[in-house]
Design a protein around this motif. Structure first.
Motif, short mmCIF file in Angstrom:
data_model
loop_
_atom_site.label_atom_id
_atom_site.label_comp_id
_atom_site.label_asym_id
_atom_site.label_seq_id
_atom_site.Cartn_x
_atom_site.Cartn_y
_atom_site.Cartn_z
N GLY A 222 11.13 19.43 -15.27
CA GLY A 222 9.76 19.99 -15.33
C GLY A 222 9.28 20.51 -14.00
N ASP B 120 10.79 12.56 -13.19
CA ASP B 120 9.76 11.95 -12.34
C ASP B 120 8.50 11.62 -13.15
OD1 ASP B 120 11.43 12.16 -10.25
OD2 ASP B 120 10.31 13.70 -9.18
N VAL C 16 9.25 20.65 -6.79
CA VAL C 16 8.93 20.90 -5.37
C VAL C 16 7.48 21.37 -5.20
CG1 VAL C 16 9.65 22.17 -3.31
CG2 VAL C 16 11.35 21.46 -4.97
N LEU C 17 6.84 21.80 -6.27
CA LEU C 17 5.41 22.12 -6.18
C LEU C 17 4.66 20.80 -6.24
CD1 LEU C 17 6.15 25.07 -6.53
CD2 LEU C 17 4.37 25.28 -8.22
N ALA D 144 6.03 23.33 -1.73
CA ALA D 144 5.77 24.77 -1.64
C ALA D 144 4.27 25.00 -1.50
CB ALA D 144 6.31 25.47 -2.87
N GLU D 145 3.89 25.97 -0.66
CA GLU D 145 2.46 26.20 -0.40
C GLU D 145 2.06 27.65 -0.66
OE1 GLU D 145 1.50 26.23 3.77
OE2 GLU D 145 3.02 27.79 4.02
N SER D 146 3.03 28.47 -1.04
CA SER D 146 2.72 29.90 -1.21
C SER D 146 3.79 30.54 -2.08
CB SER D 146 2.70 30.58 0.16
OG SER D 146 4.00 30.50 0.73
N TYR D 147 3.62 31.84 -2.33
CA TYR D 147 4.68 32.60 -3.01
C TYR D 147 4.72 34.00 -2.41
CZ TYR D 147 0.57 34.27 -5.54
OH TYR D 147 -0.67 34.77 -5.84
N VAL E 33 11.25 10.65 -17.99
CA VAL E 33 12.38 10.67 -18.92
C VAL E 33 13.60 11.30 -18.23
CG1 VAL E 33 13.22 11.48 -21.15
CG2 VAL E 33 10.78 11.00 -20.85
N GLU E 34 14.61 10.51 -17.98
CA GLU E 34 15.80 11.05 -17.32
C GLU E 34 16.86 11.38 -18.35
OE1 GLU E 34 17.70 8.54 -14.46
OE2 GLU E 34 19.11 10.13 -13.89
N ALA F 202 17.05 22.75 -16.28
CA ALA F 202 16.15 23.22 -15.20
C ALA F 202 16.08 22.16 -14.12
CB ALA F 202 14.76 23.52 -15.78
N SER G 118 18.19 20.11 -10.64
CA SER G 118 18.92 20.49 -9.45
C SER G 118 20.35 20.88 -9.85
CB SER G 118 18.99 19.28 -8.50
OG SER G 118 19.68 18.24 -9.16
N VAL H 85 9.41 16.79 4.99
CA VAL H 85 8.17 17.41 5.45
C VAL H 85 7.16 16.30 5.69
CG1 VAL H 85 6.30 19.01 4.88
CG2 VAL H 85 8.63 19.50 4.10
N ALA I 188 16.20 27.11 -8.85
CA ALA I 188 16.46 27.71 -7.54
C ALA I 188 17.95 27.76 -7.21
CB ALA I 188 15.70 26.93 -6.47
N LEU J 15 9.64 30.89 -5.17
CA LEU J 15 9.05 31.15 -6.48
C LEU J 15 9.26 32.59 -6.93
CD1 LEU J 15 5.71 29.17 -6.06
CD2 LEU J 15 7.93 28.39 -6.86
C1 LIG Z 1 9.64 21.77 1.44
C2 LIG Z 1 9.75 23.02 0.63
C3 LIG Z 1 8.80 24.02 0.78
C4 LIG Z 1 8.90 25.18 0.04
N1 LIG Z 1 7.95 26.14 0.20
C5 LIG Z 1 7.99 27.25 -0.56
C6 LIG Z 1 6.95 28.20 -0.48
O1 LIG Z 1 5.98 28.04 0.27
N2 LIG Z 1 7.04 29.30 -1.27
C7 LIG Z 1 8.08 29.49 -2.15
O2 LIG Z 1 8.11 30.49 -2.85
N3 LIG Z 1 9.06 28.57 -2.27
C8 LIG Z 1 9.04 27.47 -1.50
N4 LIG Z 1 10.02 26.54 -1.62
C9 LIG Z 1 11.06 26.73 -2.63
C10 LIG Z 1 10.51 26.50 -4.04
O3 LIG Z 1 9.59 25.46 -4.02
C11 LIG Z 1 11.65 26.16 -4.99
O4 LIG Z 1 12.59 27.22 -4.95
C12 LIG Z 1 11.18 25.96 -6.43
O5 LIG Z 1 10.00 25.19 -6.50
C13 LIG Z 1 12.30 25.29 -7.19
O6 LIG Z 1 11.90 25.02 -8.51
P1 LIG Z 1 12.93 24.41 -9.57
O7 LIG Z 1 12.18 24.24 -10.83
O8 LIG Z 1 14.17 25.22 -9.58
O9 LIG Z 1 13.39 23.01 -8.95
P2 LIG Z 1 12.60 21.64 -8.75
O10 LIG Z 1 11.23 21.90 -8.32
O11 LIG Z 1 13.48 20.83 -7.88
O12 LIG Z 1 12.55 21.00 -10.22
C14 LIG Z 1 13.64 20.35 -10.82
C15 LIG Z 1 13.09 19.22 -11.66
O13 LIG Z 1 14.14 18.64 -12.44
C16 LIG Z 1 13.88 17.25 -12.53
N5 LIG Z 1 15.13 16.56 -12.91
C17 LIG Z 1 16.25 16.44 -12.15
N6 LIG Z 1 17.18 15.73 -12.83
C18 LIG Z 1 16.65 15.43 -14.04
C19 LIG Z 1 17.15 14.74 -15.19
N7 LIG Z 1 18.39 14.22 -15.24
N8 LIG Z 1 16.34 14.63 -16.28
C20 LIG Z 1 15.08 15.16 -16.27
N9 LIG Z 1 14.57 15.81 -15.19
C21 LIG Z 1 15.35 15.97 -14.10
C22 LIG Z 1 13.39 16.90 -11.12
O14 LIG Z 1 12.71 15.67 -11.10
C23 LIG Z 1 12.49 18.09 -10.82
O15 LIG Z 1 11.15 17.88 -11.19
C24 LIG Z 1 9.96 25.36 -0.87
C25 LIG Z 1 10.93 24.36 -1.02
C26 LIG Z 1 10.83 23.20 -0.27
C27 LIG Z 1 11.86 22.13 -0.46
#
Ligand SMILES: Cc1cc2nc3c(=O)[nH]c(=O)nc-3n(C[C@H](O)[C@H](O)[C@H](O)COP(=O)(O)OP(=O)(O)OC[C@H]3O[C@@H](n4cnc5c(N)ncnc54)[C@H](O)[C@@H]3O)c2cc1C
Length: 492
Positions: A25, A49, A55-56, A70-73, A264-265, A294, A296, A323, A458, A465
């Protein structure tokens, strides 16, 4: 006789009967879930979680609700802005103050504004005053050699580090480019693929005969295309924080009848009777017609591997970053002495970068009030454990405070610290690193070959984003189309 509305009703009923489970999520999972829910599919989101957004992430520090992830896009192509508008958040959109960033860790502990006329830190004019302030006269003359080298020696270089070192020398590489790639990608320039990080640069190099000429040409092209001369990539944020995007996504999913669960894992995916069984650490498995991963990269690869023989499950080298968000009492910082933040020459200090949030975002400054400041200090990069990793939270806060004082050029005593928050992230390996595009293309192909299985996030789309959102939309469209039309006989 059937009325014209009947086929549509049947399609809607058909859609509702098709179940999609989205595993994860974060923003990618929530966007994919929304796209599936919009066409009437029965959608369930399972997040490991206790809270959604990945990461938001927001947290309360000294009574202030702040972005701690993340703080912006990036405004590029308007894709995230389109989602923000669709979710009714247009009024919350805000631009950062045009304070500019600095680079620290220069010889003698110095710092200087990051030159504005570059791409990935590569200057378009080595003798510009702001460039000389960082690399000195000796560095500027060495960088100028780039203009004198014969075009025939250029070729097509993949490694950004090798390209800049060869053409412009070590000072331009270490003091201008490495701080930028460390801050943006958590990676060293040697590991960055020029074509992925700066598309068109190699071609412009061949055309213009020099790297600085190529940077100038490419900047002119980009400005003409976007109508903007903003340095680097322009970004926007949301008043109240990016957490509002998560809240709005979840509210829209609720309104569309999606089932969004936290805590829920998902532990395994199996196939039974032409349907997916989604196994969880606790509770009964869920049946689904389609699954969107969706999570890692390691989790997604492990869940998909039993069904996608071609999928490589060798773990990728993922950078770990921490951070530390500080709230400090410091009237001295009201003058924003180092602009909106500081990038650091790698290897010189414990911290990798710092954002002075109250200088960068008006809404954060308004919430904090005069004399109170929010500073985000980042630690860690590819192949390098964060310096905060072995410390407890208090130790990490104190190290961050010392780094903030040094990087911002002000005194910050422990008594000035009002609150601190520490967050650890395992980032996706940046899409711009060498070999990464081929690895993700292979993973995509292996997953797409499995009926009813999709993957977003990602690790596939690239960090940020502006990459993650359109990719999640496109993949959700692929999955929902395959499910809507599966087994649907044409109307007689
Ligand atoms: C410190 C930091 C700052 C950033 N700042 C910016 C920014 O300012 N602007 C920008 O555009 N991008 C930024 N980014 C990058 C951006 O935040 C990410 O690219 C984006 O949020 C990733 O989203 P995601 O959904 O792919 O991954 P995630 O946000 O990592 O989501 C994956 C989700 O899957 C869940 N999950 C994992 N395993 C399981 C499982 N087995 N069962 C159920 N759930 C599971 C996790 O708990 C997590 O909630 C930043 C990244 C970081 C680390």
């Amino acid at each position: 006789m059937s009325t014209p509305a009947e086929p549509l009703r049947r399609l809607a009923d058909d859609a509702r009967a098709r179940r999609v489970v989205v595993v994860g999520g974060g923003v990618a999972g929530l966007v994919a879930a929304l796209e599936c829910a919009k066409v009437g599919l029965s959608v369930t989101v399972l997040e490991r979680d206790a809270r959604l957004g990945g990461v938001l992430r927001t947290a309360e520090v000294d009574g202030l609700a702040l972005d701690v992830g993340a703080e912006s896009y990036a405004t590029r192509a308007g894709v995230v802005r389109g989602l923000v508008d669709e979710l009714g958040l247009a009024d919350a959109v805000t631009a950062p103050r045009p304070a500019g960033a600095w680079v620290a860790g220069l010889p003698g502990g110095g710092a200087a504004p990051l030159p504005r006329g570059g791409i990935l830190g590569i200057p378009d004019n080595p003798f510009a005053v702001d460039v000389r302030r960082v690399i000195g006269w000796a560095g500027a003359w060495r960088a100028y050699v780039d203009r004198l080298r014969p075009p025939l020696t250029i070729g097509h270089e993949h490694s950004l580090g090798k390209l800049v070192r060869t053409r412009m020398g070590p000072r331009a590489l270490d003091r201008l480019v490495a701080p930028v790639t460390g801050g943006v990608y958590s990676a060293r320039p040697d590991d960055i693929d020029v074509d992925a990080a700066a598309p068109g640069l190699n071609a412009a190099l061949t055309r213009t005969g020099s790297l600085s000429g190529a940077v100038a040409a490419l900047r002119a092209e980009r400005a003409a295309a976007s109508g903007s001369t903003a340095p680097g990539g322009a970004v926007e944020g949301l008043v109240g924080g990016m957490g509002r995007l998560v809240e709005a996504l979840v509210a829209r999913l609720d309104a569309l009848g999606a089932d969004v669960r936290t805590g829920v894992e998902v532990t395994a995916l199996t196939r039974a009777d032409d349907a997916w069984r989604v196994e969880m650490a606790d509770g009964e498995p869920l049946e689904a017609d389609g699954v969107v991963l969706a999570t890692s990269e390691p989790v997604a690869r492990a869940l998909a591997a039993p069904h996608a023989a071609a999928l490589d499950t060798t773990p990728a080298r993922a950078p770990v970053v921490e951070v530390v968000t500080l709230v400090v009492a410091s009237p001295e910082l009201d003058a924003a002495p180092r602009g909106s933040g500081v990038l650091v020459v790698p290897g010189v200090r414990a911290a990798k970068a710092l954002t002075h949030s109250t200088a960068k975002w008006g809404w954060v400054a308004d919430a904090a009030g005069p004399g109170r400041h929010v500073i985000r200090v980042s630690f860690g990069a590819q192949g390098e454990e964060p310096a905060t990793a072995p410390l407890d939270d208090d130790g990490a806060a104190m190290l961050a405070l010392r780094e903030a004082a040094a990087l911002l050029g002000v005194e910050l005593e422990p008594a000035q610290l009002r609150g601190a928050h520490r967050e650890r992230y395992v980032q996706a390996q940046p899409g711009a690193t060498i070999g990464r595009a081929a690895a993700t293309a292979a993973a995509r192909a292996a997953i797409a070959a499995v009926p009813g299985l999709g993957a977003v996030g990602a690790w596939l789309a690239g960090t940020g984003l502006a990459q993650v959102v359109p990719d999640a939309r496109a993949e959700a469209d692929r999955i929902r189309s395959s499910m809507l039309w599966r087994g649907t006989a044409p109307e007689a």
